[in-house]
Design a protein around this motif. Structure first.
Motif, PDB file in Angstrom:
ATOM      1  N   GLU A   1       0.800 -33.537 -43.078  1.00 20.59           N
ATOM      2  CA  GLU A   1       0.116 -33.102 -44.275  1.00 20.59           C
ATOM      3  C   GLU A   1       0.025 -31.485 -44.118  1.00 20.59           C
ATOM      4  O   GLU A   1       0.275 -30.639 -45.074  1.00 20.59           O
ATOM      5  CB  GLU A   1      -0.931 -33.701 -44.824  1.00 20.59           C
ATOM      6  CG  GLU A   1      -1.561 -32.938 -45.909  1.00 20.59           C
ATOM      7  CD  GLU A   1      -0.856 -32.700 -47.305  1.00 20.59           C
ATOM      8  OE1 GLU A   1      -0.959 -31.785 -47.922  1.00 20.59           O
ATOM      9  OE2 GLU A   1       0.273 -33.628 -47.491  1.00 20.59           O
TER      10      GLU A   1
ATOM     11  N   SER B   1       3.185 -29.501 -43.707  1.00 21.31           N
ATOM     12  CA  SER B   1       3.686 -29.457 -45.083  1.00 21.31           C
ATOM     13  C   SER B   1       2.868 -28.287 -46.173  1.00 21.31           C
ATOM     14  O   SER B   1       3.340 -27.672 -46.877  1.00 21.31           O
ATOM     15  CB  SER B   1       3.603 -30.717 -45.576  1.00 21.31           C
ATOM     16  OG  SER B   1       4.238 -31.410 -45.126  1.00 21.31           O
ATOM     17  N   HIS B   2       1.759 -28.272 -45.960  1.00 22.66           N
ATOM     18  CA  HIS B   2       0.651 -27.418 -46.567  1.00 22.66           C
ATOM     19  C   HIS B   2       1.170 -25.848 -46.246  1.00 22.66           C
ATOM     20  O   HIS B   2       1.158 -25.026 -47.164  1.00 22.66           O
ATOM     21  CB  HIS B   2      -0.689 -27.389 -46.215  1.00 22.66           C
ATOM     22  CG  HIS B   2      -1.717 -26.617 -46.851  1.00 22.66           C
ATOM     23  ND1 HIS B   2      -2.138 -26.684 -48.208  1.00 22.66           N
ATOM     24  CD2 HIS B   2      -2.338 -25.571 -46.385  1.00 22.66           C
ATOM     25  CE1 HIS B   2      -2.877 -25.752 -48.414  1.00 22.66           C
ATOM     26  NE2 HIS B   2      -3.069 -24.879 -47.426  1.00 22.66           N
TER      27      HIS B   2
ATOM     28  N   ARG C   1       4.533 -25.305 -47.810  1.00 21.11           N
ATOM     29  CA  ARG C   1       4.400 -25.055 -49.455  1.00 21.11           C
ATOM     30  C   ARG C   1       4.113 -23.646 -49.519  1.00 21.11           C
ATOM     31  O   ARG C   1       4.203 -22.913 -50.398  1.00 21.11           O
ATOM     32  CB  ARG C   1       3.619 -25.980 -50.037  1.00 21.11           C
ATOM     33  CG  ARG C   1       4.132 -27.335 -50.045  1.00 21.11           C
ATOM     34  CD  ARG C   1       3.362 -28.156 -50.960  1.00 21.11           C
ATOM     35  NE  ARG C   1       2.124 -28.452 -50.343  1.00 21.11           N
ATOM     36  CZ  ARG C   1       1.642 -29.710 -49.838  1.00 21.11           C
ATOM     37  NH1 ARG C   1       2.591 -30.472 -49.344  1.00 21.11           N
ATOM     38  NH2 ARG C   1       0.619 -29.606 -49.259  1.00 21.11           N
TER      39      ARG C   1
ATOM     40  N   THR D   1      -9.462 -24.388 -42.637  1.00 20.11           N
ATOM     41  CA  THR D   1      -9.062 -25.495 -43.256  1.00 20.11           C
ATOM     42  C   THR D   1      -8.670 -26.652 -42.142  1.00 20.11           C
ATOM     43  O   THR D   1      -8.370 -26.270 -40.993  1.00 20.11           O
ATOM     44  CB  THR D   1      -7.420 -25.084 -43.734  1.00 20.11           C
ATOM     45  OG1 THR D   1      -7.755 -24.161 -44.824  1.00 20.11           O
ATOM     46  CG2 THR D   1      -7.100 -26.364 -44.307  1.00 20.11           C
TER      47      THR D   1
ATOM     48  N   LEU E   1      -6.739 -33.268 -46.003  1.00 22.25           N
ATOM     49  CA  LEU E   1      -6.857 -32.000 -45.737  1.00 22.25           C
ATOM     50  C   LEU E   1      -7.931 -31.108 -46.595  1.00 22.25           C
ATOM     51  O   LEU E   1      -7.973 -31.113 -47.818  1.00 22.25           O
ATOM     52  CB  LEU E   1      -5.188 -31.536 -46.022  1.00 22.25           C
ATOM     53  CG  LEU E   1      -5.012 -30.132 -45.572  1.00 22.25           C
ATOM     54  CD1 LEU E   1      -5.312 -29.771 -44.102  1.00 22.25           C
ATOM     55  CD2 LEU E   1      -3.712 -29.402 -45.902  1.00 22.25           C
TER      56      LEU E   1
ATOM     57  N   VAL F   1      -9.096 -27.940 -47.537  1.00 21.69           N
ATOM     58  CA  VAL F   1      -8.518 -26.613 -47.780  1.00 21.69           C
ATOM     59  C   VAL F   1      -9.511 -25.521 -47.868  1.00 21.69           C
ATOM     60  O   VAL F   1     -10.410 -25.595 -48.826  1.00 21.69           O
ATOM     61  CB  VAL F   1      -7.229 -26.637 -48.688  1.00 21.69           C
ATOM     62  CG1 VAL F   1      -6.799 -25.167 -48.903  1.00 21.69           C
ATOM     63  CG2 VAL F   1      -6.305 -27.486 -48.893  1.00 21.69           C
TER      64      VAL F   1
END
Length: 335
Positions: free
Chosen positions: A171, A174-175, A178, A289, A330, A332
């Motif tokens: 994740e 992937s964050h 993105r 984060t 996650l 953020v």
């Protein structure tokens, strides 16, 4: 000669090793090679060897005491976990006996023996890699309640309640992807936990068709501020990542300090994600984060499962194993 010595003697005779070698192997001593240990453990299992302390405990009544085995005490997540477990156990009328292994397989083996000899009703533990899995399996085979708090992918027939570190790193990567990052670094150690996280990072790169560059991997020996501070310089100066995943928040915070001292803007020039979501993460100059380790969920599910196993101990039917994977969140922030 007691029953334990007789059994060890039988193992020695069957395998051709000395009684001292057999004894050291059964205790998980690093002095014994993995090949020798495997032969001795296989023989012990075949002969249904049970250490004396285990055999005695199996016929005793409940003591309303639970053993907790941690790999270290300085890790704030493990400390918080122990505190949460203690509070939960108190509500159920149980006491807690805490053992620290210092990530040593030998100390872990000793901790297991001590707790069983003290007739605890069950054990919750963070395992030290795989060195003592034969010992843990023996406990489970004899219906001794024991729950692992890490490593759901470990190849051992024992209950486990754990945060899915691989999913957390997936994740995190992937964050970053993105957000448009393609040069994503990774800083971690060589232990089982960090390898799980690295596998998640690699899987996210693969699923998003981003080529893996091994030069983007930074290695640390510990998990403190200074480790991140020392690791980020060579990584940033050599391969210029635009984002970095660190396997501990403290590693990330140390790396972020190195950047601030050199005028590297966070997150404009270099972004960070850490692991565990310790209190310091939210109070950093640039709030970090982080992949949150859900202590309350882990402890609640683990203690519930342990209480269930303690009650089932009187039931001759074998209860199916449970591997409870908890997906991390996650958190953020601005890093």
């Amino acid at each position: 000669m007691n029953a334990k010595s007789i059994r060890q003697k039988e193992i020695a005779e069957k395998t051709g090793f000395s009684i001292n070698t057999v004894s050291l192997a059964l205790k998980g001593s690093p002095r014994i090679s993995e090949e020798t240990r495997a032969v001795i453990m296989a023989c012990a299992e075949q002969l249904n060897y049970i250490p004396n302390v285990v055999a005695r405990s199996l016929v005793q009544k409940k003591t309303n005491t639970i053993g907790i085995i941690l790999t270290e005490l300085m890790n704030p997540i493990l400390t918080e976990t122990a505190q949460e477990i203690e509070q939960t156990l108190k509500q159920s009328g149980y006491n807690m006996m805490l053992m620290i292994t210092n990530s040593s397989p030998v100390q872990e083996a000793e901790a297991l023996d001590v707790l069983v000899s003290r007739r605890v009703d069950g054990i919750l533990m963070y395992p030290v890699y795989t060195a003592n899995f034969a010992k843990i399996k023996q406990l489970r085979d004899n219906k001794f309640p024991i729950i692992l708090l890490a490593g759901g992918d470990y190849d051992i027939p024992t209950d486990a309640v754990y945060v899915n570190r691989r999913a957390g790193a997936y994740e995190a990567a992937s964050h970053f992807i993105r957000a448009g990052h393609k040069r994503i670094g990774f800083i971690g150690g060589g232990n089982y936990s960090d390898r799980e996280k690295q596998n998640g990072y690699l899987a996210a790169l693969q699923d998003n068709h981003i080529p893996f560059d091994p030069e983007l991997i930074g290695r640390v020996q510990g998990d403190g501020y200074e480790d991140g501070y020392e690791a980020i310089g060579p990584l940033y100066e050599s391969v210029k990542p635009t984002a970095v995943i660190c396997t501990r928040d403290y590693i990330a915070l140390g790396a972020m300090r190195w950047c601030r001292e050199r005028g590297i803007r966070i997150p404009e020039q270099l972004s960070f994600i850490g692991f565990d979501d310790v209190a310091a993460a939210g109070f950093a100059e640039t709030p970090l984060t982080s992949v949150k380790y859900d202590v309350q969920t882990v402890t609640k599910k683990a203690t519930e499962l342990l209480m269930q196993r303690i009650e089932e101990r009187e039931n001759p039917a074998a209860a199916p194993l449970q591997k409870i994977s908890i997906h991390p969140r996650l958190i953020v922030r601005q890093s």
